[in-house]
Write a protein that holds these residues in place. Sequence first.
Motif, PDB file in Angstrom:
ATOM      1  N   ASN A  49       0.826  -1.190   0.000  1.00 27.55           N
ATOM      2  CA  ASN A  49       0.000   0.000   0.000  1.00 27.55           C
ATOM      3  C   ASN A  49       0.873   1.257   0.000  1.00 27.55           C
ATOM      4  O   ASN A  49       1.867   1.336   0.713  1.00 27.55           O
ATOM      5  CB  ASN A  49      -0.925   0.011   1.217  1.00 27.55           C
ATOM      6  N   HIS A 221      -6.166  -6.807  -4.990  1.00 27.14           N
ATOM      7  CA  HIS A 221      -5.637  -7.649  -3.917  1.00 27.14           C
ATOM      8  C   HIS A 221      -6.071  -9.092  -4.099  1.00 27.14           C
ATOM      9  O   HIS A 221      -5.634  -9.968  -3.371  1.00 27.14           O
ATOM     10  CB  HIS A 221      -6.170  -7.155  -2.568  1.00 27.14           C
ATOM     11  N   SER A 464      -3.160   6.747   1.792  1.00 25.22           N
ATOM     12  CA  SER A 464      -3.895   6.034   0.750  1.00 25.22           C
ATOM     13  C   SER A 464      -4.975   5.161   1.383  1.00 25.22           C
ATOM     14  O   SER A 464      -4.970   4.908   2.595  1.00 25.22           O
ATOM     15  CB  SER A 464      -2.937   5.159  -0.063  1.00 25.22           C
ATOM     16  N   GLY A 466      -5.328   2.017   1.032  1.00 20.95           N
ATOM     17  CA  GLY A 466      -4.687   0.826   1.579  1.00 20.95           C
ATOM     18  C   GLY A 466      -3.980   1.087   2.898  1.00 20.95           C
ATOM     19  O   GLY A 466      -4.018   0.261   3.806  1.00 20.95           O
ATOM     20  N   ARG A 470      -4.630  -0.595   6.594  1.00 18.23           N
ATOM     21  CA  ARG A 470      -3.590  -1.159   7.458  1.00 18.23           C
ATOM     22  C   ARG A 470      -3.671  -0.558   8.857  1.00 18.23           C
ATOM     23  O   ARG A 470      -3.480  -1.262   9.853  1.00 18.23           O
ATOM     24  CB  ARG A 470      -2.211  -0.892   6.858  1.00 18.23           C
ATOM     25  N   HIS A 492      -8.173  -3.994  -0.174  1.00 18.87           N
ATOM     26  CA  HIS A 492      -7.191  -2.905  -0.196  1.00 18.87           C
ATOM     27  C   HIS A 492      -5.836  -3.283   0.388  1.00 18.87           C
ATOM     28  O   HIS A 492      -4.969  -2.407   0.528  1.00 18.87           O
ATOM     29  CB  HIS A 492      -7.722  -1.664   0.530  1.00 18.87           C
ATOM     30  N   SER A 494      -2.202  -5.451   0.239  1.00 21.44           N
ATOM     31  CA  SER A 494      -1.330  -6.070  -0.745  1.00 21.44           C
ATOM     32  C   SER A 494      -1.369  -7.587  -0.603  1.00 21.44           C
ATOM     33  O   SER A 494      -1.678  -8.126   0.464  1.00 21.44           O
ATOM     34  CB  SER A 494       0.111  -5.585  -0.557  1.00 21.44           C
TER      35      SER A 494
END
Length: 533
Positions: A49, A221, A464, A466, A470, A492, A494
């Motif tokens: 991300n 993803h 972002s 992503g 996280r 979203h 990785s």
Amino acid sequence: MSSPLSPSPVRTAHVRLSDVHLALGGRPVLSGVDLVAGAGERVAVVGENGRGKTTLLRLLAGDLAADRGEVHRSGSAGVADQQIPLGPADTVGALIDLELAAVRGALARLETATEALSDGLPGADDFFTAALEKAEALDAWDADRRVEVSLAALNAVDDRDRPLGTLSVGQRHRVRLACLLGAGHPVLLLDEPTNHLDAAGLEHLTERLRAHPGVIVLVSHDRALLAEVATTVVDLDPSSDGRPRVYGGGYAAYGEARRAERARWEASHAEQIAERQRLADDLSAARNRLRDGWRPPKGTGRHTRATRAPGLVRAVHRRQEELAAHVVAIPPPPARFAMPELPSHGGAILLGAAGVTVAGRLARPVDLVLESGDRLVVTGHNGAGKSTLLTVLAGELEPSTGTVTRSRSARIGRLGQESDLPGRRTATELYDEQLARAGISGPGLGELGLLGGYDRHRPVAELSVGARRRLDLALVLAHRPHVVLLDEPTNHLSVTLVDELTAALGTTPAAVVIATHDRQLSRDTESWPRLAL
């Protein structure tokens, strides 16, 4: 059919990136990206991300300009990004018309060209030929029917008078995706298209992407989708020389090559660190010899001391030069995800549900019991109530019927599909505050391997999608829950992080409940019990 003297624009579609560099806000996002893809190629863009995957799509779409390098695209592009371009008062029909604007325009130009040809206007032949080729390239006459087929296959709302504001986020994205699959664009630029799709929708999307005659550049993803459709993979993650990599042979070949390269990178970095340590030890030993030689034991003659000293001084200087010359040129590989130790809660039922329903959202009564170490995968089509069930279990929504029982001492953490974090706070501030609120010692945010140092100290609004995902995961884990409820946890994230998270969830002593449409995650958890809604 198009004229035999001029190939179809779809068949001649291509994209090209040559040594592309781009910085945003003074921070390099893309550095040295190269890519060439022609008709029939399906390019997967992968990376952690914040590595610039969405930015690369925006470059190809023409929304951004590169700081350096060449970006070229041949053929109109259909873009499915993470933002719906219309407001809540606009209708489904307005969104369909917007996404089919190229089709509508092609048919309008063809009608105008036909009239010009009938009137015998100068240049009408060329005008008509060009307009016909454009309409044929988009297969414009059949576009609305294709959209209707995709609306049905994706379980999307087809009432054109329905305001978008009355639809869920997932419903709006499904309408838009159906439009793009039907519009006939030579180039498709898709950012996380599998979000909000159920099994039937995923099957339809996969089929349409494999059949697309033009170029597809895909950020996703979804490891199963990448394995089934990708012909080329662009990896934006850091490499040993700092440049992105392009892998042919599909997603499986990429995975093997990437693992081998990562192993070489880690080994080379470790060797350079070990060599630098050896040189540092040699320098320390030489300095010790110089000290001992300069101050010889009592009784040693001056001649011995005088003859040894210059050689020892030269040895120290030589070791200093060797150490200074040995630069660790290979950067350290990125950190791996480190799951914090979640607690067990032996000898007690942590969470139970009996006959739970929610009017209009969860029709089937649900019964379940969770203890420490239990695993459960919740499945079902869109609208079956998976997210609703997890919200009820977390105590954030009251059921219409039935009861939910929770151990008083059990902590429950839920990762929802949508992030709702305060935009002005930094990731570190929110994480440290969560740790303090929980009153439990735990690893710092940097130790989890979820966010890099730059992102940890930025306001959430600048992260972002992503990276915010996280952070949401980090905040759930900071609470050190006895029960972890994860709603579409792979969205979203990785593919590397998804693999690491999946492995960690399989061994944690906490109870884990996952609601997912992710086919690879379902395969990876095939031994877990299922609850079908």
